[in-house]
Write a protein that holds these residues in place. Structure first.
Motif, PDB file in Angstrom:
ATOM      1  N   ARG A 161      71.951  38.825  11.731  1.00 21.01           N
ATOM      2  CA  ARG A 161      71.917  37.470  11.216  1.00 21.01           C
ATOM      3  C   ARG A 161      71.395  37.480   9.791  1.00 21.01           C
ATOM      4  N   THR A 188      65.056  30.142  17.298  1.00 18.31           N
ATOM      5  CA  THR A 188      65.848  29.175  18.046  1.00 18.31           C
ATOM      6  C   THR A 188      66.610  29.893  19.156  1.00 18.31           C
ATOM      7  N   ALA A 189      67.195  29.134  20.053  1.00 14.44           N
ATOM      8  CA  ALA A 189      67.974  29.716  21.141  1.00 14.44           C
ATOM      9  C   ALA A 189      69.150  30.516  20.581  1.00 14.44           C
ATOM     10  N   PHE A 190      69.761  30.018  19.528  1.00 16.08           N
ATOM     11  CA  PHE A 190      70.882  30.727  18.922  1.00 16.08           C
ATOM     12  C   PHE A 190      70.432  32.050  18.301  1.00 16.08           C
ATOM     13  N   GLN A 191      69.278  32.030  17.645  1.00 14.70           N
ATOM     14  CA  GLN A 191      68.751  33.263  17.062  1.00 14.70           C
ATOM     15  C   GLN A 191      68.415  34.271  18.155  1.00 14.70           C
ATOM     16  N   ASN A 192      67.857  33.805  19.273  1.00 17.68           N
ATOM     17  CA  ASN A 192      67.580  34.695  20.405  1.00 17.68           C
ATOM     18  C   ASN A 192      68.878  35.285  20.952  1.00 17.68           C
ATOM     19  N   TYR A 193      69.910  34.482  21.034  1.00 21.05           N
ATOM     20  CA  TYR A 193      71.212  34.945  21.508  1.00 21.05           C
ATOM     21  C   TYR A 193      71.737  36.074  20.620  1.00 21.05           C
ATOM     22  N   LEU A 194      71.650  35.866  19.296  1.00 14.80           N
ATOM     23  CA  LEU A 194      72.110  36.896  18.376  1.00 14.80           C
ATOM     24  C   LEU A 194      71.276  38.167  18.502  1.00 14.80           C
ATOM     25  N   ASP A 195      69.965  38.014  18.643  1.00 13.70           N
ATOM     26  CA  ASP A 195      69.088  39.176  18.753  1.00 13.70           C
ATOM     27  C   ASP A 195      69.343  39.954  20.039  1.00 13.70           C
ATOM     28  N   GLN A 196      69.559  39.255  21.138  1.00 10.14           N
ATOM     29  CA  GLN A 196      69.799  39.933  22.416  1.00 10.14           C
ATOM     30  C   GLN A 196      71.086  40.739  22.378  1.00 10.14           C
ATOM     31  N   ARG A 197      72.071  40.288  21.636  1.00 13.71           N
ATOM     32  CA  ARG A 197      73.352  40.990  21.557  1.00 13.71           C
ATOM     33  C   ARG A 197      73.445  41.890  20.335  1.00 13.71           C
TER      34      ARG A 197
END
Length: 61
Positions: free
Chosen positions: A57, A44-53
């Motif tokens: 998770r 999801t977009a939220f999971q991508n956000y966490l992974d990029q930073r």
């Protein structure tokens, strides 16, 4: 709750259980064989956000 013609007797319960079993057998017969691996969903977009930073998770995601 629905009233039954045979109130106080076990007949409605038995019929309900047998109907549930039949529905489950019908549902399970339509599933693909277990040998096939399930396709992974896109993050999801939220999971991508966490992974990029590089924010960890939970494993359940």
């Amino acid at each position: 709750m629905r009233r039954s013609r045979y109130r106080g007797e076990g007949k409605p319960h038995i019929q309900h259980v047998l109907t549930a079993i039949a529905v489950n057998i019908e549902r399970l017969s339509g599933l693909p064989p277990a040998e096939e691996a399930a396709t992974r969903r896109r993050p999801t977009a939220f999971q991508n956000y966490l992974d990029q930073r590089e924010i960890p998770r939970p494993k359940s995601w």
